[in-house]
Design a protein around this motif. Structure first.
Motif, PDB file in Angstrom:
ATOM      1  N   GLY A 294      -4.210  -1.297   6.381  1.00 27.00           N
ATOM      2  CA  GLY A 294      -5.196  -1.860   5.469  1.00 27.00           C
ATOM      3  C   GLY A 294      -5.404  -3.348   5.688  1.00 27.00           C
ATOM      4  O   GLY A 294      -5.132  -3.901   6.754  1.00 27.00           O
TER       5      GLY A 294
ATOM      6  N   TRP B 252       4.686   6.846   4.595  1.00 29.49           N
ATOM      7  CA  TRP B 252       3.822   5.804   5.173  1.00 29.49           C
ATOM      8  C   TRP B 252       3.245   6.246   6.517  1.00 29.49           C
ATOM      9  O   TRP B 252       3.917   6.883   7.322  1.00 29.49           O
ATOM     10  CB  TRP B 252       4.611   4.519   5.339  1.00 29.49           C
ATOM     11  CG  TRP B 252       3.788   3.358   5.815  1.00 29.49           C
ATOM     12  CD1 TRP B 252       3.040   2.525   5.051  1.00 29.49           C
ATOM     13  CD2 TRP B 252       3.631   2.925   7.166  1.00 29.49           C
ATOM     14  NE1 TRP B 252       2.426   1.577   5.837  1.00 29.49           N
ATOM     15  CE2 TRP B 252       2.776   1.805   7.151  1.00 29.49           C
ATOM     16  CE3 TRP B 252       4.137   3.365   8.390  1.00 29.49           C
ATOM     17  CZ2 TRP B 252       2.399   1.124   8.299  1.00 29.49           C
ATOM     18  CZ3 TRP B 252       3.758   2.702   9.547  1.00 29.49           C
ATOM     19  CH2 TRP B 252       2.904   1.593   9.498  1.00 29.49           C
ATOM     20  N   THR B 253       2.002   5.873   6.766  1.00 27.65           N
ATOM     21  CA  THR B 253       1.358   6.138   8.051  1.00 27.65           C
ATOM     22  C   THR B 253       0.683   4.854   8.517  1.00 27.65           C
ATOM     23  O   THR B 253       0.355   3.979   7.700  1.00 27.65           O
ATOM     24  CB  THR B 253       0.288   7.240   7.937  1.00 27.65           C
ATOM     25  OG1 THR B 253      -0.754   6.791   7.049  1.00 27.65           O
ATOM     26  CG2 THR B 253       0.895   8.535   7.412  1.00 27.65           C
TER      27      THR B 253
ATOM     28  N   PRO C  24       0.837  -1.204   0.000  1.00 27.13           N
ATOM     29  CA  PRO C  24       0.000   0.000   0.000  1.00 27.13           C
ATOM     30  C   PRO C  24       0.877   1.261   0.000  1.00 27.13           C
ATOM     31  O   PRO C  24       1.835   1.365   0.757  1.00 27.13           O
ATOM     32  CB  PRO C  24      -0.790  -0.125   1.307  1.00 27.13           C
ATOM     33  CG  PRO C  24      -0.848  -1.599   1.566  1.00 27.13           C
ATOM     34  CD  PRO C  24       0.469  -2.134   1.088  1.00 27.13           C
ATOM     35  N   GLY C  25       0.548   2.182  -0.873  1.00 25.48           N
ATOM     36  CA  GLY C  25       1.321   3.420  -0.981  1.00 25.48           C
ATOM     37  C   GLY C  25       2.251   3.436  -2.177  1.00 25.48           C
ATOM     38  O   GLY C  25       2.800   4.489  -2.518  1.00 25.48           O
TER      39      GLY C  25
ATOM     40  N   GLU D 176      -2.194   4.266   9.243  1.00 27.54           N
ATOM     41  CA  GLU D 176      -3.503   4.065   8.631  1.00 27.54           C
ATOM     42  C   GLU D 176      -3.429   3.228   7.360  1.00 27.54           C
ATOM     43  O   GLU D 176      -4.439   2.734   6.853  1.00 27.54           O
ATOM     44  CB  GLU D 176      -4.144   5.418   8.299  1.00 27.54           C
ATOM     45  CG  GLU D 176      -4.614   6.205   9.521  1.00 27.54           C
ATOM     46  CD  GLU D 176      -3.460   6.745  10.347  1.00 27.54           C
ATOM     47  OE1 GLU D 176      -2.393   7.049   9.753  1.00 27.54           O
ATOM     48  OE2 GLU D 176      -3.599   6.857  11.580  1.00 27.54           O
ATOM     49  N   GLN D 177      -2.195   3.061   6.810  1.00 31.72           N
ATOM     50  CA  GLN D 177      -2.029   2.285   5.574  1.00 31.72           C
ATOM     51  C   GLN D 177      -1.885   0.788   5.835  1.00 31.72           C
ATOM     52  O   GLN D 177      -1.594   0.026   4.922  1.00 31.72           O
ATOM     53  CB  GLN D 177      -0.827   2.807   4.784  1.00 31.72           C
ATOM     54  CG  GLN D 177      -1.061   4.180   4.159  1.00 31.72           C
ATOM     55  CD  GLN D 177       0.193   4.707   3.488  1.00 31.72           C
ATOM     56  OE1 GLN D 177       1.172   5.065   4.144  1.00 31.72           O
ATOM     57  NE2 GLN D 177       0.170   4.758   2.172  1.00 31.72           N
TER      58      GLN D 177
END
Length: 618
Positions: free
Chosen positions: A204, A198-199, A157-158, A201-202
């Motif tokens: 996922g 990146w945070t 993700p990202g 919240e990613q």
């Protein structure tokens, strides 16, 4: 110190009195060797004697039964088959020049519908990221951590595609050998870019576990590994090397003030390397789930190396757990007259099973958490290892005993918890009774077709133990077609591993072996033509014998039968040539076929059909 005292100390600490020799049965281990190995085991030679202390690996008279490892209930009713492969060798239209965890998901979807119940992989252990050409999966930096090069970056993700990155990835896909330096550079560059933005919240749905939860669960060992990686890159950039043996003294100790100061100023880099382990953990977990979703009852089958690099993350972070002044090897034998030094660090016999969790439990758990089966490389290590003092050659080494029952107990408990069966690579010179112990402990034996011979020829399939895995070839062997042509003999000669006279003898012997194999197939009801293909035959002429040999191993009594993907794709280049280092590109050749083309490969279809016919799911 008197020789009698040294001899008694050596016996008490499980050091063998003799070792094998090519010329005669046994050679007495010298006093010099005993002293050096005692020192390597951290024995104080001047300490007062302790009469009555038991040998490290001694089985006492009170030993009744050995703890038994997990076996899936369905193996009592049916025999199964699966595929073994080298994950880095996988080609696909989307990977970045090296097979990755997404490729494992995709290949499970190829073989699951064909009836395969497992995918066997060479070790996924963490390498030296700062020195990617140190690529042997059997000489890892750490067996408790995963190889971040297997991360499918395009699935993180990202990640956002960039033309330059896609171009470089496409170039890496086209190489016939894995370009580890290029792959590592590109992947880390892209992953660092993702990390920068990146945070949490990613997280996922791509990872079953929160990053911070993962860090907490893995604890200090994970942080030490990440700290080593950060230091390794820094030291390599200064020309000091990726391994800690070449670092300044103040950085060789993870608890030194200089290391503490480095950690304080490189916190983001340390967290980045922990994040890489978290990503690898999530993607490997997904591959495991994909194998089960494809109908594989065992799923992933992971390999455990017998030791770790002398100068890697494991020995740097937990040095007291490892033998530091001797390495793992093997004694002289007819095929290696001077013996072998594998340059691997071994656990201290007194430490391997101590603590809760013990080092051994942590290591096997690192694989079992993802796997339905694990393979223990060099299963003799459950009872003994041949240790070579650093300043001596292999003929100056000796066997050292390990606490076999404790290790079998750890395997039994951990395999039961994870419902993971255990396979032991019980090849070569084994201690007396070890195979019986492994059978009692429900650890599957490892049977390679070309090794299952007597003076009368190949063993009949019904003589293979039920508790075993049968296969034709491994990463250290040629394919069946290559074996028929004697490519293994030619390769050893070309690289100077064996002299011409032995090479010629092996070539003559292979003629007999070809006839013996054909006879074994006939005896198994797999009728062979009267005129066998010659040793110079090309692949097309060998198709029938290759398929028939797989039918033979499918008909053995072995509970598991493994087909190597390289046999199914007819690979010409060996994965690894034992006894070579720089003269052959070990651990780099890719498969000749891309993943997307596998399901239509004629030989793969034929072999999988044979395996499914002989070992149908039930």
């Amino acid at each position: 110190m008197k020789r009698e005292t040294i001899d008694e100390l050596a016996r008490r600490h499980g050091i063998g009195e003799t070792r094998p020799s090519p010329e005669k049965d046994e050679v007495t281990v010298s006093t010099e060797t005993k002293i050096k190995i005692l020192e390597a085991l951290n024995v104080d030679l001047d300490a007062p004697e302790q009469p009555g202390k038991p040998l490290v690996g001694q089985k006492t008279a009170t030993t009744k039964t050995l703890p038994a490892s997990y076996l899936p209930p369905f193996l009592g009713k049916t025999r199964v088959w699966g595929v073994t492969l080298e994950p880095y060798a996988l080609r696909s239209s989307r990977n970045w020049g090296i097979g990755d965890f997404q490729d494992l998901c995709d290949i499970a979807r190829v073989f699951g519908p064909l009836g395969a119940d497992f995918i066997g992989l060479t070790p996924l252990h963490a390498p030296f990221l700062a020195d990617p050409d140190r690529c042997s999966p059997y000489e890892p930096s750490s067996r408790q951590r995963l190889n971040p090069l297997y991360i499918a970056v395009d699935r993180v993700p990202g990640y956002e595609p960039h033309p330059d990155v896609e171009r470089r990835a496409a170039e890496l896909r086209e190489t016939t050998l894995v370009d580890y330096v290029g792959v590592c550079s590109l992947k880390l560059e892209a992953l660092r870019n993702i990390w920068a933005g990146w945070t949490p919240e990613q997280n996922g749905s791509s990872n079953p576990e929160n990053f911070e939860t993962f860090i907490t669960r893995e604890g200090a060992p994970l942080r030490l590994h990440a700290l080593f990686e950060a230091l390794s890159f820094t030291m390599s950039a200064q020309g000091l090397g990726a391994g800690w043996h070449a670092w300044p003294e103040s950085f060789k100790d993870p608890e030194s003030p200089d290391v503490a100061a480095f950690a304080e100023t490189h916190e983001d880099e340390i967290r980045f390397h922990m994040w890489l382990q978290w990503l690898a953990h999530g993607q490997l977990d997904a591959a495991s789930e994909a194998a089960k979703a494809a109908g594989m009852r065992i799923g992933l089958y992971l390999d455990l190396a017998v030791g770790e690099a002398l100068d890697g993350a494991a020995t740097w972070g937990e040095r007291d757990l490892y033998v530091s002044a001797a390495t793992v090897g093997s004694p002289p034998d007819p095929f290696a007259a001077e013996g072998q030094d594998w340059h691997l660090a071994a656990f201290q016999p007194a430490a391997i099973a101590s603590g809760d969790p013990s080092p051994y439990q942590r290591m096997v758990t690192a694989a079992m958490r993802y796997a339905g089966a694990i393979r223990i490389d060099h299963a003799a290590a459950l009872r003994r290892l041949f240790l070579v003092p650093l300043d001596l050659k292999p003929d100056g080494g000796a066997y050292v005993e390990y606490p076999e029952k404790d290790l079998l107990g750890i395997l039994a408990e951990t395999s039961g918890h994870h419902e993971c069966l255990v396979i032991g690579e019980d090849l070569g010179v084994l201690p007396d009774g070890l195979q019986d112990d492994l059978t009692e402990a429900r650890i599957l034996s490892y049977r390679i077709l070309s090794y299952e011979r007597t003076e009368d020829g190949f063993k009949p399939g019904q003589e293979y133990p039920a508790l075993s895995l049968a296969c034709i070839s491994t990463h250290d062997h040629q394919t069946l077609a290559g074996w028929w042509r004697g490519a293994d003999i030619t390769t050893r000669a070309e690289h100077g591993i064996l002299p011409p006279d032995i090479t010629k003898a092996h070539q003559e012997e292979r003629k007999t072996e070809r006839k013996d194999l054909a006879r074994a197939l006939d005896d198994a009801g797999i009728k062979q033509p009267p005129h066998l293909p010659p040793g110079s035959a090309q692949d097309q002429a060998l198709t029938r014998i290759v398929i028939d040999a797989h039918r033979f191993i499918a008909r053995t009594a072995s509970a598991l039968s493994a087909v190597r993907l390289a046999d199914m794709t007819g690979e010409k280049n060996p994965t690894n040539v034992p006894g070579t280092s720089d003269s052959y590109p070990n651990w780099k050749p890719k498969l000749s076929l891309a993943l997307e083309a596998l399901s239509e490969a004629p030989l793969l279809v034929a072999i999988s059909t044979v395996m499914r016919e002989e070992r149908p799911r039930s």
